[in-house]
Write a protein that holds these residues in place. Structure first.
Motif, PDB file in Angstrom:
ATOM      1  N   ARG A   1      47.906  36.570  41.023  1.00  0.00           N
ATOM      2  CA  ARG A   1      48.583  37.366  41.907  1.00  0.00           C
ATOM      3  C   ARG A   1      49.558  36.481  42.726  1.00  0.00           C
TER       4      ARG A   1
ATOM      5  N   GLY B   1      42.158  35.008  39.570  1.00  0.00           N
ATOM      6  CA  GLY B   1      43.013  36.218  39.710  1.00  0.00           C
ATOM      7  C   GLY B   1      43.916  36.080  40.822  1.00  0.00           C
TER       8      GLY B   1
ATOM      9  N   ILE C   1      45.472  40.007  33.799  1.00  0.00           N
ATOM     10  CA  ILE C   1      45.796  40.041  35.334  1.00  0.00           C
ATOM     11  C   ILE C   1      47.319  39.850  35.414  1.00  0.00           C
TER      12      ILE C   1
ATOM     13  N   ASP D   1      40.976  48.023  36.385  1.00  0.00           N
ATOM     14  CA  ASP D   1      41.955  47.168  37.220  1.00  0.00           C
ATOM     15  C   ASP D   1      41.200  45.819  37.203  1.00  0.00           C
ATOM     16  N   VAL D   2      40.140  45.808  36.659  1.00  0.00           N
ATOM     17  CA  VAL D   2      39.362  44.530  36.872  1.00  0.00           C
ATOM     18  C   VAL D   2      39.389  43.708  35.531  1.00  0.00           C
TER      19      VAL D   2
ATOM     20  N   GLY E   1      38.429  34.508  45.036  1.00  0.00           N
ATOM     21  CA  GLY E   1      39.373  35.061  44.265  1.00  0.00           C
ATOM     22  C   GLY E   1      39.264  35.478  42.856  1.00  0.00           C
ATOM     23  N   THR E   2      37.773  35.541  42.519  1.00  0.00           N
ATOM     24  CA  THR E   2      37.692  36.044  40.948  1.00  0.00           C
ATOM     25  C   THR E   2      37.453  37.352  40.872  1.00  0.00           C
TER      26      THR E   2
ATOM     27  N   THR F   1      34.794  41.109  44.890  1.00  0.00           N
ATOM     28  CA  THR F   1      35.191  42.291  45.845  1.00  0.00           C
ATOM     29  C   THR F   1      35.532  43.670  45.166  1.00  0.00           C
ATOM     30  N   MET F   2      36.610  43.001  44.249  1.00  0.00           N
ATOM     31  CA  MET F   2      37.228  44.319  43.552  1.00  0.00           C
ATOM     32  C   MET F   2      36.307  45.049  42.645  1.00  0.00           C
TER      33      MET F   2
HETATM   34  N1  LIG Z   1      39.363  39.766  37.481  1.00  0.00           N
HETATM   35  C1  LIG Z   1      40.345  40.241  38.204  1.00  0.00           C
HETATM   36  N2  LIG Z   1      41.149  41.225  37.794  1.00  0.00           N
HETATM   37  C2  LIG Z   1      42.189  41.656  38.401  1.00  0.00           C
HETATM   38  N3  LIG Z   1      42.663  41.229  39.470  1.00  0.00           N
HETATM   39  C3  LIG Z   1      41.558  40.170  40.100  1.00  0.00           C
HETATM   40  C4  LIG Z   1      40.789  39.680  39.487  1.00  0.00           C
HETATM   41  N4  LIG Z   1      40.293  38.728  40.163  1.00  0.00           N
HETATM   42  C5  LIG Z   1      40.889  38.463  41.143  1.00  0.00           C
HETATM   43  N5  LIG Z   1      42.139  39.311  41.132  1.00  0.00           N
HETATM   44  C6  LIG Z   1      42.991  39.458  42.075  1.00  0.00           C
HETATM   45  O1  LIG Z   1      42.840  38.620  43.236  1.00  0.00           O
HETATM   46  C7  LIG Z   1      42.508  39.573  44.471  1.00  0.00           C
HETATM   47  C8  LIG Z   1      41.424  39.066  45.086  1.00  0.00           C
HETATM   48  O2  LIG Z   1      39.960  39.287  44.558  1.00  0.00           O
HETATM   49  P1  LIG Z   1      38.862  39.632  45.127  1.00  0.00           P
HETATM   50  O3  LIG Z   1      37.930  40.731  44.276  1.00  0.00           O
HETATM   51  O4  LIG Z   1      38.866  39.796  46.489  1.00  0.00           O
HETATM   52  O5  LIG Z   1      37.997  37.913  45.002  1.00  0.00           O
HETATM   53  P2  LIG Z   1      36.610  37.521  45.381  1.00  0.00           P
HETATM   54  O6  LIG Z   1      36.055  38.741  46.250  1.00  0.00           O
HETATM   55  O7  LIG Z   1      35.940  37.047  44.227  1.00  0.00           O
HETATM   56  O8  LIG Z   1      37.086  36.342  46.356  1.00  0.00           O
HETATM   57  C9  LIG Z   1      42.327  40.786  43.918  1.00  0.00           C
HETATM   58  O9  LIG Z   1      42.847  41.925  44.911  1.00  0.00           O
HETATM   59  C10 LIG Z   1      43.063  40.882  42.456  1.00  0.00           C
HETATM   60  O10 LIG Z   1      44.856  40.997  42.892  1.00  0.00           O
END
Ligand SMILES: Nc1ncnc2c1ncn2[C@@H]1O[C@H](COP(=O)(O)OP(=O)(O)O)[C@@H](O)[C@H]1O
Ligand SMILES: [Mg+2]
Length: 393
Positions: free
Chosen positions: A339, A335, A307, A130-131, A173-174, A177-178
């Motif tokens: 979305r 990412g 994505i 999913d990442v 948003g990269t 966390t995911m």
């Molecule tokens: N590399 C990625 N692959 C797939 N989806 C992503 C990716 N990066 C961001 N997203 C989307 O953006 C959302 C926020 O990502 P997140 O993991 O919270 O970012 P961060 O923790 O780096 O701020 C995710 O829930 C997903 O929908």
């Protein structure tokens, strides 16, 4: 502190210990006892504490139910010889979450105002598939953590162990966390997801106690990932402005990190994430503290395409949607931005359906319009700042 509350704590401790040893029936029973004493303690208190205790007692009862159900299930599995005694207990759902919005982990922590109690998050189902992108990071984690976990005997013979700390830094948003969630899922680890600002602000004065308690709670599971988001808030650079609390937190954190990375048999993986690595105390970043530092940058062309694909999957889209062309257009977007763009285009399409009473699908043009409408959240300046920081670390 009143007697009932002491008894509650004792039974919670027993319950956690039983859980670790996979004695789920006992764990359920101890949690019920804990809930009973917590209710007593609630009656003896007042105001916010009373409410929190009552609520938490309810959460514990539900949690006990789950443990009971899981115990029954694992017994059934054993009977069919399909049991997995090695399964970490970490995938039990966190009691705070089982009661919906009323039972957050914070609520758990509020019960004892002198130090927080931490519980793992429920399973998310997010996997590395999913990442999108981040292939290098995935490979490294596979090599250093997943494989070592799968082949424990080989690893032990060679003196390798999993654990240690890793830092993910990059724009918001990269997928940081995911990624951490996918790691927990892949390793079937208990996932402790904590924001540094929560540790710092909710229980000021006891912040360093929260740090040691977090490591202590996490070490009760067979395999745990401690994920601290916004970690810079906890590990700020030394300055005249830094309070003694902050000082103590950094020291406690370093002690905990050094402690678990040397201790045999304790399988804890520490993952920190930050959008502002330059605010972190340099002492924390010295070699040996974080075994791995990963720059999680903006997605490349292929990742952007993926994505898009992930976010359009299952939505009604026109045949004219050209993912390759859109991925090119999306240069510089994160990412999370992508979305948002998909959501925006879907919203516009929905409005048209409502207006025209049609069965309109998301078209290429609507996606392009959304790209036009939503600007990249990460500026070139920030990207440069990360690149510079990467150079020197
Ligand atoms: N590399 C990625 N692959 C797939 N989806 C992503 C990716 N990066 C961001 N997203 C989307 O953006 C959302 C926020 O990502 P997140 O993991 O919270 O970012 P961060 O923790 O780096 O701020 C995710 O829930 C997903 O929908
Ligand atoms: Mg995040």
């Amino acid at each position: 502190m009143d007697k009932s509350y002491e008894m509650y704590k004792k039974f919670r401790g027993d319950a956690q210990a039983a859980e670790v040893e996979n004695r789920l029936k006992d764990a359920a029973r101890f949690n019920l006892e804990a809930a009973r004493y917590l209710l007593k303690a609630a009656k003896a208190s007042s105001g916010r504490i009373r409410e929190t205790r009552k609520r938490q007692a309810g959460v514990l009862v539900k949690f006990a139910d789950r443990l009971e159900a899981k115990a029954a299930k694992s017994k059934a599995a054993k009977n069919t010889a399909a049991g997995r005694p090695d399964t970490p207990v970490g995938h039990l759902e966190e009691p705070g979450k089982s009661a919906g919005s009323t039972g957050s982990p914070e609520a758990v922590a509020e019960v004892d105002l002198s130090s927080a109690t931490f519980f793992p998050e429920p399973k998310t189902g997010i996997t590395f598939d999913d990442v999108a992108g981040l292939e290098e990071v995935k490979r490294e984690i596979d090599r250093r953590v997943v494989k070592v976990r799968e082949h424990q005997k080989d690893a032990a013979e060679l003196g390798l162990r999993i654990g240690g700390g890793m830092l993910m830094y990059g724009p918001p948003g990269t997928g940081k966390t995911m990624f951490a969630k996918a790691m927990a899922e892949t390793l079937d680890a208990a996932f402790f997801h904590v924001k540094a600002s929560e540790i710092m602000s909710k229980w000021v004065g006891d912040a360093e106690k929260n740090v040691s308690k977090l490591f202590e709670d996490a070490s009760k599971y067979r395999l745990s990932i401690i994920f601290i988001d916004e970690i810079e808030a906890m590990l700020k650079k030394r300055s005249k402005l830094r309070s003694t609390v902050a000082e103590r937190v950094v020291n406690e954190f370093l002690a905990s990190l050094d402690g678990f990375s040397t201790e045999e048999g304790k399988r804890l993986i520490f993952v920190g994430a930050t959008n502002r690595p330059w605010e972190i105390d340099e002492a924390v970043l010295r070699p040996g503290r974080f075994d791995n530092k990963f720059h999680i940058g903006l997605p490349d062309l292929e990742a952007r395409r993926r994505i898009l694909e992930l976010n359009l999957e299952g939505r009604a889209i026109e045949d004219d949607v050209d993912l390759d062309a859109l991925a090119v257009q999306l240069e510089g977007y994160s990412g999370a931005d992508i979305r948002n763009i998909c959501d925006h285009a879907a919203g516009v399409t929905f409005d048209i359906r409502m207006k025209e009473k049609s069965k309109k699908k998301i078209s290429h043009k609507y996606l392009l319009d959304a790209i036009e409408h939503i600007k990249p959240s990460v500026t070139g300046e920030i990207v440069k700042k990360f690149a510079e920081w990467e150079e020197i670390h």
